[in-house]
Each structure stands twice: as structure tokens, then as C-alpha cells.
Design a protein around this motif. Structure first.
Motif, PDB file in Angstrom:
ATOM      1  N   ILE A 147       0.992  -1.191   0.035  1.00 39.02           N
ATOM      2  CA  ILE A 147      -0.531   0.328   0.229  1.00 39.02           C
ATOM      3  C   ILE A 147       0.919   1.255  -0.053  1.00 39.02           C
ATOM      4  N   THR A 148       2.465   1.075   0.524  1.00 39.72           N
ATOM      5  CA  THR A 148       3.054   2.229   0.645  1.00 39.72           C
ATOM      6  C   THR A 148       2.799   2.659  -0.952  1.00 39.72           C
ATOM      7  N   ASP A 149       3.409   2.116  -2.217  1.00 35.25           N
ATOM      8  CA  ASP A 149       3.280   1.976  -3.555  1.00 35.25           C
ATOM      9  C   ASP A 149       2.039   2.689  -3.800  1.00 35.25           C
ATOM     10  N   LEU A 150       1.263   2.764  -3.304  1.00 33.47           N
ATOM     11  CA  LEU A 150       0.128   2.877  -4.417  1.00 33.47           C
ATOM     12  C   LEU A 150      -1.333   3.535  -3.340  1.00 33.47           C
ATOM     13  N   PRO A 151      -0.362   4.973  -3.491  1.00 36.35           N
ATOM     14  CA  PRO A 151      -1.185   6.051  -2.291  1.00 36.35           C
ATOM     15  C   PRO A 151      -2.255   6.466  -2.624  1.00 36.35           C
ATOM     16  N   GLY A 152      -3.597   6.431  -2.653  1.00 41.67           N
ATOM     17  CA  GLY A 152      -4.748   7.094  -2.695  1.00 41.67           C
ATOM     18  C   GLY A 152      -5.678   5.750  -3.048  1.00 41.67           C
ATOM     19  N   VAL A 153      -5.274   4.409  -3.525  1.00 39.21           N
ATOM     20  CA  VAL A 153      -5.553   3.261  -3.270  1.00 39.21           C
ATOM     21  C   VAL A 153      -6.494   2.926  -1.687  1.00 39.21           C
ATOM     22  N   SER A 154      -8.144   2.490  -2.143  1.00 44.29           N
ATOM     23  CA  SER A 154      -8.393   1.468  -1.098  1.00 44.29           C
ATOM     24  C   SER A 154      -9.734   0.617  -1.503  1.00 44.29           C
ATOM     25  N   TRP A 155      -9.649   0.296  -0.557  1.00 41.89           N
ATOM     26  CA  TRP A 155     -11.287  -0.895  -0.738  1.00 41.89           C
ATOM     27  C   TRP A 155     -11.756  -0.871   0.536  1.00 41.89           C
ATOM     28  N   THR A 156     -13.590  -1.480  -0.146  1.00 43.23           N
ATOM     29  CA  THR A 156     -14.186  -1.882   0.559  1.00 43.23           C
ATOM     30  C   THR A 156     -14.911  -3.147   0.678  1.00 43.23           C
ATOM     31  N   ASN A 157     -15.431  -3.675   1.603  1.00 45.56           N
ATOM     32  CA  ASN A 157     -16.541  -4.985   1.318  1.00 45.56           C
ATOM     33  C   ASN A 157     -17.347  -4.791   0.616  1.00 45.56           C
ATOM     34  N   LYS A 158     -17.747  -5.663  -0.570  1.00 46.67           N
ATOM     35  CA  LYS A 158     -18.439  -5.246  -1.465  1.00 46.67           C
ATOM     36  C   LYS A 158     -19.202  -7.185  -1.859  1.00 46.67           C
ATOM     37  N   PRO A 159     -19.884  -7.495  -1.567  1.00 52.67           N
ATOM     38  CA  PRO A 159     -20.376  -9.083  -1.628  1.00 52.67           C
ATOM     39  C   PRO A 159     -21.360  -9.053  -2.878  1.00 52.67           C
ATOM     40  N   THR A 160     -21.151 -10.407  -3.450  1.00 50.99           N
ATOM     41  CA  THR A 160     -21.119 -10.541  -4.217  1.00 50.99           C
ATOM     42  C   THR A 160     -22.088 -11.866  -4.532  1.00 50.99           C
ATOM     43  N   ARG A 161     -22.738 -12.191  -5.841  1.00 48.64           N
ATOM     44  CA  ARG A 161     -23.818 -12.964  -5.809  1.00 48.64           C
ATOM     45  C   ARG A 161     -23.908 -14.164  -5.797  1.00 48.64           C
ATOM     46  N   ASN A 162     -23.954 -15.504  -4.900  1.00 46.91           N
ATOM     47  CA  ASN A 162     -23.442 -17.065  -5.548  1.00 46.91           C
ATOM     48  C   ASN A 162     -24.996 -17.516  -5.942  1.00 46.91           C
ATOM     49  N   TYR A 163     -24.615 -18.051  -6.942  1.00 43.96           N
ATOM     50  CA  TYR A 163     -25.431 -18.891  -7.344  1.00 43.96           C
ATOM     51  C   TYR A 163     -25.303 -20.234  -7.006  1.00 43.96           C
ATOM     52  N   VAL A 164     -26.225 -20.845  -5.624  1.00 41.59           N
ATOM     53  CA  VAL A 164     -25.449 -22.183  -5.439  1.00 41.59           C
ATOM     54  C   VAL A 164     -26.324 -22.934  -6.425  1.00 41.59           C
ATOM     55  N   VAL A 165     -27.575 -22.734  -6.574  1.00 41.00           N
ATOM     56  CA  VAL A 165     -28.407 -24.063  -7.651  1.00 41.00           C
ATOM     57  C   VAL A 165     -28.378 -23.104  -9.264  1.00 41.00           C
ATOM     58  N   SER A 166     -27.970 -23.212  -9.592  1.00 37.87           N
ATOM     59  CA  SER A 166     -27.512 -23.178 -11.035  1.00 37.87           C
ATOM     60  C   SER A 166     -27.987 -24.134 -12.630  1.00 37.87           C
ATOM     61  N   GLY A 167     -27.262 -24.036 -13.174  1.00 39.23           N
ATOM     62  CA  GLY A 167     -28.081 -25.453 -14.495  1.00 39.23           C
ATOM     63  C   GLY A 167     -29.748 -24.482 -14.618  1.00 39.23           C
ATOM     64  N   SER A 168     -30.530 -25.577 -14.765  1.00 44.73           N
ATOM     65  CA  SER A 168     -31.674 -25.208 -15.322  1.00 44.73           C
ATOM     66  C   SER A 168     -32.675 -24.071 -13.959  1.00 44.73           C
TER      67      SER A 168
END
Length: 623
Positions: A147-168
Motif C-alpha cells: 500500500i505504501t507504493d499505492l497512494p490513493g488506493v483503498s478497498w471496501t467489502n462488497k458482497p457478490t452473488r453466488n448462485y448455489v443452484v444454477s443449471g436449469s
């Protein structure tokens, strides 16, 4: 002399009075303006002051999850992931290219892709810009270590969708993606932002506002350039979206998926007494998780150009000729109109000469012989229904009854789009083709060929009307809405009549008896033989053009138990398209579904119980 002195005094008094008056007027104007600024317009200016002196960041809400009908099988959940953002103003100008190049390498992106998000006009801005979502924890770890080489860079938690049952399930559930500019223009007033993730198809789109939840806010004091001045933010926490419980039974869904197999087509399983969809299979399907990889455009393009269009939900968006299943409607119309006695015979010699053209029945000479209605349904005799339709009913009555069965209209299922199909009339043909409706058109319509178009869901509802004795309930996929935090039921989907019929109870009973006889003594007697449950239904073989292998779609529409109350009955509608190798599979697949449901068996157990394994081996469908 004293007179002149008096005059001067009066003039001085007048000037003093004028100056005093002027002072009073100016003072009153000042007081009025101060009153307006502080009291009348104070709220407006205070609001502007806050906007100038604070910066706002949204905190994404947890999207609601989706479950099967028992609310214990998750179909869609949220998986932890991260989004990476950049505050351009915090990057020294002489290091900008170096920092962005390093960040692009960590994120697996090109520098140009990040530059497009951070245009030259905002590179001195202190406003946070999201450059990539759905970033794995391992990537965040690498960024954090450097991060010391990346000034101005940050991150936040952002959940994504997980399609447990996909297929049909992919066509039912749909998928999500980044909001587009056009979508944002429509939804901005509903709280959506440029960083929102929204439903694109299926349940995800249909109930997006329920699933979205309410975003939180983080406010900090900043200077005129947007640099943060305060250490402690003011936080309004987000509210999770609602959880959805569907009508889908995952056991039946899996059973129907395997029964259809890798055949282009569809199966719909419906509870006629409520309109609940227990299963909805469309093949080919796709993996909805492909759209969470961040390569939305490329994934969509690949699927959109794939053979047989896996993005198409054939259950509700594809239309077909109903073929001989339409004879169910013909029988109902004939009986209710008393147009022709069900006991009266019509001879079938295998063909019918009309208008200088030979219409061939689906069997060779000498045809079916003399048939009454019951046997005409069972043997699916075209000649019988050609004559009834042309000579005793006519196009207007046939069209009217087809519409009473829900054909030619949107069935209002809770999906973003569904086809209404088509019920042709003489007026429609004249407007569409500038041609007169002919007797041959009526004959084609009488056996479900010609211009009539339906979806598999229309066919399921057609049989549901027979089961219910004159009512179709609005088909639906949502069973109930639950609070995302407490899991309390907020709302249950009401059972709503969609279509009602004027057909008499006596007619419905005769039609049901005819459909039962079709299963026991008609064309599908072997593939639909079932010792566990009594079935009733109708086959259909739709002739179509443009297929290299054959020219027929295979239909089977049935319900069971025939001898049980409607509350216990299930409707199954199956179509196997002509693009497949011809094996007349629709009745076999339908019976497998019924066997699995009523015998509580898996697909393999149902196939073995029905003795269909040899047929699957014959066509190379199993080892």
C-alpha cells in the motif's frame, strides 16, 4: 437677518430628517434581508453549506437471498468480496502513471481500462472512484502489503452473488450486473447510484427493489478540494434487502431437469389449484455465476451467439404450435356448444379432400375408421377434428374458446418478460397478410397447426383449467417475502384467478374422462403407463419446417392423480423441439416426472421403475 437664520435652521432640520429617514429605510432593508436569509431561506443555505463542507460515501446494502419453497435450501446467497477504489487527488501528479500501472497489474486489468474510469478531468479530485468490484481477498492482501507504493488506493467489502443452484434454475433466478447509464436514468429517484448492482433477468430483475435493501451513508467533513478534514465519520448503517422464498421445489426441479436431459425444450410443473410453479426447466441453460466474474459483456456475447440460444427461457418466451394438444380445447368447445354429439361417429379414411387439396391424417390408409369423440381424442384423429372445426364450430368459436383457456394473452407470471402467443382470427389474417381466411385455415387451426402459437406455460395452464373446472390461477414463482434480518414473513403471494370460463361442470367431467381414456387406451398408453398414479392428458406432434433431422416438436401435457382432489393434482407440460434426434421423448419425460413426484423417487429410480432404461441406452443417453 434673524429671518435668514431661521430659514437656514429649517433647511438643516429638513436635511437631518431626510438623512435619518434614509438611514431608517436602509436599516429596515438590511433587517428584512437578514430575516429572509436566516429565517425564510435559512434551511436552503444550511443544506448548501453541508454539501460544500461534507462528502458522502454510500455503504452497499446486503442483497436479499433467495430460497426454495421450503425456505431451507438457499438458491442464491452473498459471498464476501471486495471493491477497489482510487482517490485521484491523493496520488502525486508525477507518480500517477506508475501507481495506476501497478494497480492494474494487481487487479488483472489494463492501465487503459482504469484510465477510462478516471478521466483527465477528475485526476485532481478527491472524490473516490471505484475501479473494480468482485475482487478476491488474495488480491486485496497483495495490495495491502504494497500500500505504501499505492497512494490513493483503498478497498471496501462488497458482497457478490453466488448462485448455489444454477443449471436449469438460471432462467428462473436470472443474474445481476452493474447498472447502466440508461438504467440509472430510470431508477435514480429510487435510490440507485452509479455503483449499484441490479438484477438483469429473472427473479433478480423482477423483484430487484425488494432484494436491493437500503444503502447506508458515510459522511465526512472536507475542504473545498474535497480533502478529508474530520477523523470521525457520521455513519447511517445500510438495511439488508428482503429474502425471497420461491414456489420452486428443488427436488422436482432436479427431476424435471434430468428427465428432459440434454434435449432442446422445456418442462413446466404446475400446481393447478394455486398457480404455483413447482419446476420450470428450459434447455439449454447457462451458469449464472459466469456473470459475477466481472467479464459481463464477453460472457453475454458468448452466450448470445451460442447454438440454440441458452439465454432463452423456452418455458415462457418461446412459442410453438400446440399441435394435437389443442384438441382438448376443440373437445371442450364442441361439447359446450352442443355443436356435435360426442357419441356420434365420423369416419376417418386417412385423408380428407377439401378445396382441391388432400389433407392427410397422421396415419396411413385405411385411417382410423369410425370414431366418436372419446376415441378421436385417444387416437388423435385429425380427420375427426377437421370436420368438427370446419363444419360445426368455425374459426370464431374456436378462437373464442382458445382465449378462454388463456391462449393469446400474457399469463402475468412474475418474470420480467413472457410471450402472449397468438390466437389467429379471420380479421387478424386479413390485417396481417391481406388474405381471406379459408376453410383450410380453420382445419389447420382445429388440430393446433397453422398460425396458433403458445408457450409451454400456456399449455400447463390449459390443463390447469381442465383440472379446476373452469379457472386458471395466475402462475407465480414467488411464495413469500421475508425480512432479511429477522426472517419474519412480510408478505405472502395471494392466489389470484386469471381466467374463468363459462363451460359447464358436465362438460369438464366429460373432457377429463376423455383425457384419461387417451392415456389408458390412446397413443401414449405405453410411455404414460404408471402404476403409482392415475394420469390424464394429451400428446401433440407439431409439424414445423426448417429442421434438418425431422419436422416435429413432441408435446405431452398431463395431470394426475386423475382420481384425486384438485388440491393434490399436479400438471406437467413438456416439449422436445424438432432440433433434437426424434425419439418422441416428451411423454416419457413427463411420466418420469410424475413417477418421481408420486413415488418419491430420484430420476434413476423412476427410470428403472418405469422400465425406460433400455430406451435411453438405445439413443445413447446413458452408459
Amino acid at each position: 437677518m434673524p429671518l435668514n437664520s431661521s430659514d437656514d435652521s429649517i433647511k438643516r432640520n429638513i436635511r437631518l430628517s431626510f438623512l435619518l429617514l434614509l438611514f431608517v429605510i436602509v436599516f429596515m432593508i438590511y433587517l428584512y434581508r437578514l430575516f429572509v436569509l436566516q429565517i425564510v431561506q435559512g434551511g436552503e443555505y444550511r443544506s448548501q453549506s453541508k454539501q460544500i463542507s461534507s462528502t458522502m460515501r454510500t455503504i452497499p446494502a446486503q442483497r436479499g437471498e433467495i430460497f426454495d419453497r421450503n425456505a431451507n435450501m438457499p438458491l442464491v446467497i452473498n459471498t464476501d468480496s471486495f471493491s477497489v477504489s482510487v482517490i485521484p487527488g491523493e496520488i502525486p501528479a508525477n507518480l500517477y502513471d506508475t501507481v495506476i500501472l501497478k494497480l492494474a497489474d494487481y487487479l488483472g486489468m489494463t492501465k487503459d481500462a482504469i484510465d477510462r474510469k478516471i478521466s483527465p478531468g477528475i485526476r485532481r479530485s478527491f472524490t473516490s472512484v471505484e475501479v473494480k468490484g468482485n475482487v478476491a481477498f488474495e488480491v486485496i492482501s497483495n495490495i495491502a502489503e504494497n500500500i505504501t507504493d499505492l497512494p490513493g488506493v483503498s478497498w471496501t467489502n462488497k458482497p457478490t452473488r453466488n448462485y448455489v443452484v444454477s443449471g436449469s434454475m438460471s432462467h428462473i433466478l436470472g443474474y445481476v450486473g452493474d447498472i447502466t447509464r440508461d438504467e440509472l436514468n430510470l431508477l435514480y429517484n429510487k435510490g440507485y447510484t452509479k455503483n449499484s448492482i441490479i438484477g438483469k433477468t429473472g427473479i433478480e430483475k423482477q423483484y430487484d427493489e425488494l432484494l436491493q435493501g437500503k444503502q447506508g451513508r458515510e459522511s465526512r467533513t472536507v475542504d473545498a478540494r474535497g480533502r478529508i478534514l474530520s477523523d470521525k465519520p457520521i455513519i447511517t448503517p445500510p438495511t439488508s434487502g428482503s429474502n425471497l422464498v420461491l414456489t420452486i421445489d428443488t427436488t422436482i426441479q432436479t427431476l424435471a431437469e434430468k428427465a428432459l436431459g440434454e434435449r432442446v425444450g422445456s418442462i413446466v410443473v404446475l400446481r393447478p389449484a394455486t398457480g404455483e410453479v413447482l419446476a420450470m426447466v428450459s434447455y439449454p441453460f447457462f451458469d449464472a455465476n459466469l456473470f459475477t466474474s466481472g467479464n459481463y459483456s464477453s460472457q453475454y456475447a458468448a452466450l448470445a451467439t451460442a447454438p440454440n440460444n441458452p439465454l432463452l427461457n423456452r418455458a415462457v418466451n418461446a412459442t410453438y404450435p400446440p399441435a394435437s394438444t389443442f384438441k382438448t380445447i376443440m373437445a371442450t368447445a364442441m361439447l359446450n356448444e352442443k355443436a356435435f354429439s360426442s357419441a356420434q361417429y365420423i369416419p376417418c379414411e386417412g385423408e380428407l379432400n377439401y378445396g382441391g387439396r388432400i389433407f392427410h391424417c397422421h396415419v396411413k390408409k385405411p385411417g382410423h375408421g369410425r370414431l366418436d369423440l372419446k376415441n378421436a381424442l385417444a387416437q388423435s384423429c385429425d380427420v375427426y377434428f377437421w370436420i368438427v372445426g370446419r363444419d360445426y364450430l368455425g374459426v370464431d368459436k374456436i378462437a373464442s374458446y382458445a382465449k378462454e383457456f388463456g391462449f393469446g394473452q400474457d399469463l402475468e407470471i412474475d418474470l420480467p418478460a413472457s410471450s402472449a402467443g397468438l390466437v389467429p382470427t379471420a380479421q387478424w389474417k386479413e390485417r396481417r397478410f391481406h388474405e381471406k381466411w379459408l376453410g383450410g385455415d380453420t382445419m389447420n387451426m382445429s388440430i393446433g397447426q397453422g398460425f396458433t402459437q403458445v408457450t409451454p406455460l400456456h399449455m400447463a395452464d390449459m390443463m390447469a383449467m381442465v383440472c379446476n373446472g373452469g379457472t386458471i390461477y395466475r402462475p407465480h414463482l414467488l411464495k413469500e417475502v421475508r425480512d432479511g434480518a429477522t426472517d419474519e414473513v412480510i408478505e405472502e403471494t395471494a392466489i389470484e384467478p386469471l381466467v374463468t370460463s363459462t363451460v359447464t361442470p358436465e362438460v369438464w367431467q366429460e373432457v377429463r374422462n376423455g383425457l384419461r381414456y387417451t392415456i389408458t387406451d390412446g397413443t401414449p398408453a405405453y410411455p404414460m403407463h404408471n402404476k403409482v398414479v392415475q394420469l390424464a392428458g394429451k400428446t401433440g406432434t407439431a409439424e414445423v419446417n426448417g429442421y434438418a433431422k425431422n419436422h416435429w416438436h413432441s408435446w405431452m401435457i398431463a395431470y394426475g392423480p386423475f382420481d384425486g382432489p384438485v388440491e393434490d393434482q399436479i400438471v406437467v407440460a413438456t416439449i422436445v423441439e424438432a432440433v433434437n434426434e426424434w425419439e418422441w421423448w416428451a411423454p416419457y419425460a413427463t411420466n418420469i416426472v410424475f413417477q418421481g413426484i408420486f413415488a418419491d423417487q430420484s430420476y434413476d429410480e423412476a427410470v428403472n421403475a418405469l422400465g425406460f432404461r433400455y430406451l435411453l441406452k438405445m439413443y445413447g443417453r446413458m452408459e
